[in-house]
Design a protein around this motif. Sequence first.
Motif, mmCIF file in Angstrom:
data_model
loop_
_atom_site.group_PDB
_atom_site.id
_atom_site.type_symbol
_atom_site.label_atom_id
_atom_site.label_comp_id
_atom_site.label_asym_id
_atom_site.label_seq_id
_atom_site.Cartn_x
_atom_site.Cartn_y
_atom_site.Cartn_z
ATOM 1 N N LYS A 33 34.756 130.413 13.804
ATOM 2 C CA LYS A 33 35.252 131.490 12.945
ATOM 3 C C LYS A 33 36.323 130.994 11.973
ATOM 4 O O LYS A 33 36.516 131.569 10.910
ATOM 5 C CB LYS A 33 35.827 132.623 13.789
ATOM 6 C CG LYS A 33 34.833 133.249 14.751
ATOM 7 C CD LYS A 33 33.802 134.098 14.045
ATOM 8 C CE LYS A 33 32.849 134.725 15.069
ATOM 9 N NZ LYS A 33 31.786 135.523 14.439
ATOM 10 N N THR A 35 34.137 140.726 18.807
ATOM 11 C CA THR A 35 33.805 140.474 20.216
ATOM 12 C C THR A 35 34.769 139.430 20.786
ATOM 13 O O THR A 35 34.623 139.008 21.913
ATOM 14 C CB THR A 35 32.350 139.982 20.369
ATOM 15 O OG1 THR A 35 32.183 138.769 19.622
ATOM 16 C CG2 THR A 35 31.355 141.019 19.865
ATOM 17 N N PRO A 90 23.359 130.181 18.113
ATOM 18 C CA PRO A 90 23.390 131.562 18.583
ATOM 19 C C PRO A 90 23.424 132.534 17.399
ATOM 20 O O PRO A 90 23.962 132.207 16.336
ATOM 21 C CB PRO A 90 24.692 131.650 19.385
ATOM 22 C CG PRO A 90 25.514 130.489 18.975
ATOM 23 C CD PRO A 90 24.629 129.475 18.357
ATOM 24 N N VAL A 91 22.869 133.726 17.612
ATOM 25 C CA VAL A 91 22.903 134.769 16.581
ATOM 26 C C VAL A 91 23.461 136.054 17.192
ATOM 27 O O VAL A 91 22.962 136.529 18.210
ATOM 28 C CB VAL A 91 21.490 135.033 16.009
ATOM 29 C CG1 VAL A 91 21.503 136.223 15.058
ATOM 30 C CG2 VAL A 91 20.950 133.793 15.297
ATOM 31 N N ALA A 133 24.979 137.766 12.928
ATOM 32 C CA ALA A 133 24.077 137.016 12.037
ATOM 33 C C ALA A 133 24.716 136.493 10.745
ATOM 34 O O ALA A 133 24.019 136.052 9.837
ATOM 35 C CB ALA A 133 22.823 137.821 11.722
ATOM 36 N N ASN A 160 26.657 133.756 10.669
ATOM 37 C CA ASN A 160 26.688 132.298 10.691
ATOM 38 C C ASN A 160 25.336 131.674 10.335
ATOM 39 O O ASN A 160 25.289 130.667 9.632
ATOM 40 C CB ASN A 160 27.162 131.804 12.067
ATOM 41 C CG ASN A 160 27.920 130.499 11.988
ATOM 42 O OD1 ASN A 160 28.497 130.166 10.943
ATOM 43 N ND2 ASN A 160 27.926 129.759 13.081
ATOM 44 N N ILE A 198 25.924 142.223 20.652
ATOM 45 C CA ILE A 198 25.852 142.944 19.385
ATOM 46 C C ILE A 198 24.437 143.526 19.242
ATOM 47 O O ILE A 198 23.450 142.803 19.412
ATOM 48 C CB ILE A 198 26.195 141.987 18.216
ATOM 49 C CG1 ILE A 198 27.678 141.558 18.308
ATOM 50 C CG2 ILE A 198 25.900 142.638 16.854
ATOM 51 C CD1 ILE A 198 28.108 140.488 17.338
HETATM 52 C C1 AN7 Z 1 31.061 131.798 20.082
HETATM 53 O O1 AN7 Z 1 34.096 137.275 17.168
HETATM 54 O O2 AN7 Z 1 31.018 138.483 16.256
HETATM 55 O O3 AN7 Z 1 25.870 135.595 14.353
HETATM 56 O O4 AN7 Z 1 33.579 139.270 16.518
HETATM 57 O O5 AN7 Z 1 31.968 134.213 18.923
HETATM 58 O O6 AN7 Z 1 27.816 134.964 12.914
HETATM 59 O O7 AN7 Z 1 27.986 136.876 14.492
HETATM 60 C C2 AN7 Z 1 31.489 136.439 17.312
HETATM 61 C C3 AN7 Z 1 30.264 135.874 17.219
HETATM 62 C C4 AN7 Z 1 28.211 132.944 18.093
HETATM 63 C C5 AN7 Z 1 27.656 134.840 16.660
HETATM 64 N N1 AN7 Z 1 28.999 132.237 18.898
HETATM 65 O O8 AN7 Z 1 27.891 134.552 15.310
HETATM 66 C C6 AN7 Z 1 33.255 138.103 16.816
HETATM 67 C C7 AN7 Z 1 31.842 137.718 16.751
HETATM 68 C C8 AN7 Z 1 30.244 132.651 19.182
HETATM 69 C C9 AN7 Z 1 30.720 133.839 18.622
HETATM 70 C C10 AN7 Z 1 28.615 134.132 17.529
HETATM 71 C C11 AN7 Z 1 29.888 134.609 17.789
HETATM 72 P P1 AN7 Z 1 27.366 135.551 14.185
#
Ligand code: AN7
Length: 351
Positions: free
Chosen positions: A61, A85, A185-186, A189, A191, A243
Amino acid sequence: MWTGLINAYKPYLPVSDTTPIVSLHEGNTPLIPIQNMAAHWGIPAKWYVKFEGLNPTGSFKDRGMCMAVTKAKEAGMTRVICASTGNTSASAAAYAAKAGMGCVVLIPKGKIALGKLSQAMMHGATVIQIDGNFDLALQIVRDIAEKEPIALVNSVNPYRIEGQKTGAFEIIDQLSDAPDYHVMPVGNAGNITAYWKGYTEFYNAGKATKRPKMIGFQAEGAAPIVRGHVIPDPETIATAIRIGNPASWKTAEAARDESGGFIGMVSDATITQFQQQLAQKDGVFCEPACAVAIAGVIEAAKRYTFTKDDTIVSIITGHGLKDPDHAISVSTTPIVVEATYEAVSKAIFSN
Ligand code: AN7
């Protein structure tokens, strides 16, 4: 000296010479070969993890947050807000602190990992827990940011995507080309959207000869994209990706389809199994959500024939220390013995 990803990739980012860069020197994370896992599973390809858990707050992040907070500061905002999250809140809190700005985070009560909660609190954010999931929290902060002078720093903020696309730039710089397969991971979404944008920009700039197949993974109990509909009550031990209605759903599908990849899902039991295996065979401790990027390679091997010339990169989005409760709950309890040579020696050698 590495001074963060904005300085490293300035020509590709929406900043000028007068932009007040807010940085904790994020990025420049290692690409670590996981040859023991590859041998164990009979994967002949060169298989790496990009260990994003080594960013300043322990997750990917930070890539998006340094950009989002930088642009909020440039726009004269004094406060940021996000739903989370967990990892987004930890990162927002840290970068807001660095920028001298306020930070408000909305989190699902009881459903965020302890390490992440401790970070938001330690960095001095206003932490608000709601009796609802991430999707509802995101809706509320979007509504608030629309009406009030507070900058929304969730990945619906396009600057988040700009920062996060640098993960793809680094992989191309590290491998001197794009990999053949990219597995991650998704959740919301953002990232997967960002990585595809990054791979595409560097491909178009002539820095890579190809773009990877984009392979995303969700947890079975929180797999809206795989199932093709919103999940009103998502449930998984991988709380980071708990999510049910991803904000960047459409762009995730576009990344999948344009690259010829797929989005799949694995069970919570599989998540724990692969989290433990990665830690125990290759020494990388990831949080549960990232284990889908390892399990996903084994699933992908059922669709594709990997060869020794292929390169696979799995994104380890967050550090295992984020969620100590889960790690302890699935591990063997430490042995307790008397504080003597004999007792310790017996515990080690008599089993
Ligand atoms: C470790 O911190 O959504 O698919 O509010 O913490 O871009 O959302 C975190 C997501 C993958 C998924 N791996 O990424 C939040 C949050 C880890 C994450 C995801 C999150 P996105």
